[in-house]
Design a protein around this motif. Structure first.
Motif, short mmCIF file in Angstrom:
data_model
loop_
_atom_site.label_atom_id
_atom_site.label_comp_id
_atom_site.label_asym_id
_atom_site.label_seq_id
_atom_site.Cartn_x
_atom_site.Cartn_y
_atom_site.Cartn_z
N ARG A 147 0.85 -1.21 0.00
CA ARG A 147 0.00 0.00 0.00
C ARG A 147 0.88 1.26 0.00
O ARG A 147 0.65 2.20 0.77
N ARG A 151 -12.83 4.80 -9.74
CA ARG A 151 -11.66 4.55 -10.59
C ARG A 151 -12.06 3.87 -11.90
O ARG A 151 -11.46 4.13 -12.95
N ARG A 152 -13.07 3.00 -11.86
CA ARG A 152 -13.53 2.34 -13.09
C ARG A 152 -14.25 3.30 -14.01
O ARG A 152 -14.25 3.14 -15.23
N PRO A 171 -14.19 1.01 0.17
CA PRO A 171 -13.41 0.45 -0.95
C PRO A 171 -14.24 0.24 -2.21
O PRO A 171 -13.73 0.42 -3.33
N ALA A 172 -15.51 -0.14 -2.04
CA ALA A 172 -16.37 -0.35 -3.21
C ALA A 172 -16.62 0.95 -3.96
O ALA A 172 -16.62 0.99 -5.20
N ALA A 186 -9.72 8.90 -4.63
CA ALA A 186 -9.60 8.81 -6.09
C ALA A 186 -8.85 10.00 -6.68
O ALA A 186 -8.15 9.86 -7.69
N VAL A 239 -14.62 3.65 -3.92
CA VAL A 239 -13.35 4.06 -4.54
C VAL A 239 -13.12 3.29 -5.84
O VAL A 239 -12.76 3.86 -6.87
N ALA A 240 -13.35 1.98 -5.80
CA ALA A 240 -13.14 1.15 -6.99
C ALA A 240 -14.07 1.57 -8.12
O ALA A 240 -13.68 1.62 -9.29
N ALA A 241 -15.33 1.89 -7.78
CA ALA A 241 -16.29 2.30 -8.80
C ALA A 241 -15.88 3.62 -9.45
O ALA A 241 -15.99 3.79 -10.67
N ASP A 260 -5.24 9.69 -7.37
CA ASP A 260 -4.86 9.01 -8.61
C ASP A 260 -5.04 9.91 -9.83
O ASP A 260 -4.90 9.45 -10.97
N GLU A 311 -22.19 3.73 -13.30
CA GLU A 311 -21.52 2.66 -12.54
C GLU A 311 -22.23 2.61 -11.18
O GLU A 311 -22.28 3.62 -10.47
N ALA A 370 -14.37 8.78 -0.49
CA ALA A 370 -13.95 8.02 -1.66
C ALA A 370 -13.43 8.93 -2.75
O ALA A 370 -12.44 8.61 -3.44
#
Length: 514
Positions: free
Chosen positions: A281, A339-340, A332-333, A365, A335-337, A368, A319, A361
């Motif tokens: 990490r 990023r996608r 985490p869900a 993001a 954040v992942a969404a 990044d 999304e 979130a």
């Protein structure tokens, strides 16, 4: 309350995470030390949110030791920034004492001591001073748990006000210490969890001077990572990193550590970690400029509390992150969404309680390089209205303005069935009564779903409207919406009606008026 039992720990963790989320922007504005990068409030919120989600994932029947250890572990692995890492160590100190039923006064002293020990070069007038002052004041309280917590919270607030007189950079900028402000909120929410009082809004002193912007402090890197390593290797690592840079904080134990340091070059700090153990990490942030933008593409992320609602958002190209009614989606869900979804992303929380998690979130993001905007949608129907005007061909900022405007011009209502007697803004309700809520307040109390639905829509249209959206929930009786449609055909033929099956639990009908 005589002891901090597992339900109280869970309650405190969530109260603290929510309060820090609400005060995040105000605390960020105070951030001048050790680097004026304007993220202390955000980092503290993310750290406590990780701790809260960790304890909320536990079964209800676990004992206090497991809850406290999980709280400390969740803060350790989710700690962000200098202040977040320090606070995670303070939570470990509380855990060390309270997991075995120890005294809160002793736990606060242990928390303050561990927090100070983890900082390579402690400075007064910071979060360390606030924690220590609160612990010393609590030590003088009696045996009553509530009084100990109140004493600690009161002294934390007083110590926070004294920080400009202890640290020159705070005095020059006209601010109190940002990390200390977060610590005061942690202790005030602890007092609220113990006493059962309403937390309300936590006051954060506003800056009275000019805060030095980030671009004036010079270049450098903030390096953070988790590290699997033995104690002896970590001792050597501390020495290496202390010679490389400043703001060094190393916390943890039992083979897992969280490392934070500011250095001129990031590479040597990571190489030192590789010599000590296994870093993971790894997060590197350039302290003088925002991160470069990620890949291309525009997207929308929507939070949905029902299968039908999720399908509606997905059909419109969003999304979707699902959540159960009455809960928040996992960080985490989300954040992942994001990023996608792309490099420019609009997030639709669609519930007032989800807004803070969505904001957290978005902050992650953004590291990044994703350009994220979280819209203040408080209901599903507002999210649908915003998505209806979404245009990926517009400039991002213009699209955000249009979507926000559409959501803001959508009144929201819903039906619910009372499960207990209570006093509401529309009078006393009893178990089984149908409640009609408009913009979050009970406006109508009745005996039948169809009857109340018609009354709610009628009231919502009194202020004007062109489109009524009806979203039926799981178990909604047949014909619930047909009565509303018939009423509108007779009384408001100028109004369009859209009906969808949402499948949400808890609310037989969601209503939107645009």
């Amino acid at each position: 309350m005589e002891v901090l039992d597992p339900p109280a720990v869970r309650r405190w963790a969530r109260l603290a995470a929510d309060a820090l989320g609400g005060a995040r922007t105000e605390i960020d504005a105070l951030n001048v030390f050790p680097v004026a990068d304007g993220d202390t409030g955000t980092n503290l919120h993310l750290t406590m949110l990780s701790a809260a989600e960790a304890v909320e994932s536990l079964p209800d029947d676990v004992d206090a030791a497991v809850v406290w250890q999980t709280l400390a572990y969740g803060a350790l692995v989710g700690a962000r920034g200098n202040s977040g890492v320090i606070v995670s160590q303070a939570l470990r100190g509380l855990s060390d004492v309270l997991k075995d039923g120890g005294d809160l006064r002793e736990a606060l002293l242990r928390a303050a001591a561990l927090a100070r020990q983890c900082v390579a070069r402690p400075v007064e007038g910071t979060v360390l001073t606030v924690l220590e002052s609160a612990a010393l004041a609590a030590r003088e309280a009696g045996d009553d748990l509530a009084e100990v917590a109140r004493r600690a919270a009161g002294e934390a607030r007083a110590a926070l006000r004294r920080t400009p007189g202890q640290l020159d950079v705070l005095a020059r900028s006209g601010v109190v210490d940002a990390g200390g402000a977060g610590a005061a909120i942690l202790l005030e929410t602890l007092s609220a969890a113990i006493t059962g009082s309403s937390p309300g809004h936590y006051d954060v002193p506003a800056p009275t001077g000019r805060v030095t912007p980030m671009t004036e402090v010079g270049a450098g890197y903030e390096v953070m990572y988790l590290l699997d390593a033995e104690d002896a290797a970590v001792a050597a690592l501390r020495g290496e990193l202390d010679a490389m840079g400043d703001s060094l904080v190393v916390v943890g134990g039992d083979g897992l550590w969280n490392v934070h340091v500011h250095v001129p070059e990031a590479g040597p700090a990571v190489e030192a970690a590789l010599r000590a153990g296994r870093p993971h990490r790894i997060r590197i942030t350039y302290l003088a400029e925002p991160a470069a933008k990620a890949g291309r593409g525009r997207g929308v992320v929507a939070v949905a509390a029902g299968d039908g609602i999720a399908a509606l958002f997905e059909e419109c190209g969003a999304e979707v992150v699902r959540r159960d009614p009455g809960t928040r989606p996992p960080l985490p869900a989300l954040v992942a969404a994001i990023r996608r979804a792309g490099s420019e992303v609009v997030v639709l929380p669609n519930d007032e309680g989800v807004g803070a998690v969505a904001g957290a979130a978005a902050e992650i993001a953004r590291e990044d390089g994703v350009h994220v905007s979280v819209l203040p949608t408080k209901a599903t129907v507002q999210g649908l209205a915003a998505l209806a005007v979404h245009d990926p061909l517009r400039r991002f900022d213009d699209d955000v303005v249009a979507m926000t405007d559409a959501a803001g011009h959508t009144r929201h209502g819903h039906l619910a069935v009372a499960d207990r007697e209570a006093v509401t803004s529309a009078g006393v309700c009893r178990p089984g009564d149908v409640l009609g809520l408009i913009d979050g307040d009970v406006a109508v109390i009745g005996g039948a779903l169809g009857e109340v639905a018609v009354m709610v829509v009628h009231r919502m249209l009194a202020g004007g409207g062109e489109l009524v959206t009806l979203v039926t929930g799981a178990g909604a009786p047949p014909g619930l919406t047909s009565g509303v449609e018939e009423h509108l055909r007779r009384t408001r033929p100028d109004v369009d009606v859209a009906v969808y099956e949402g499948g949400q639990g808890g609310y037989p009908l969601l209503i939107g008026v645009e």
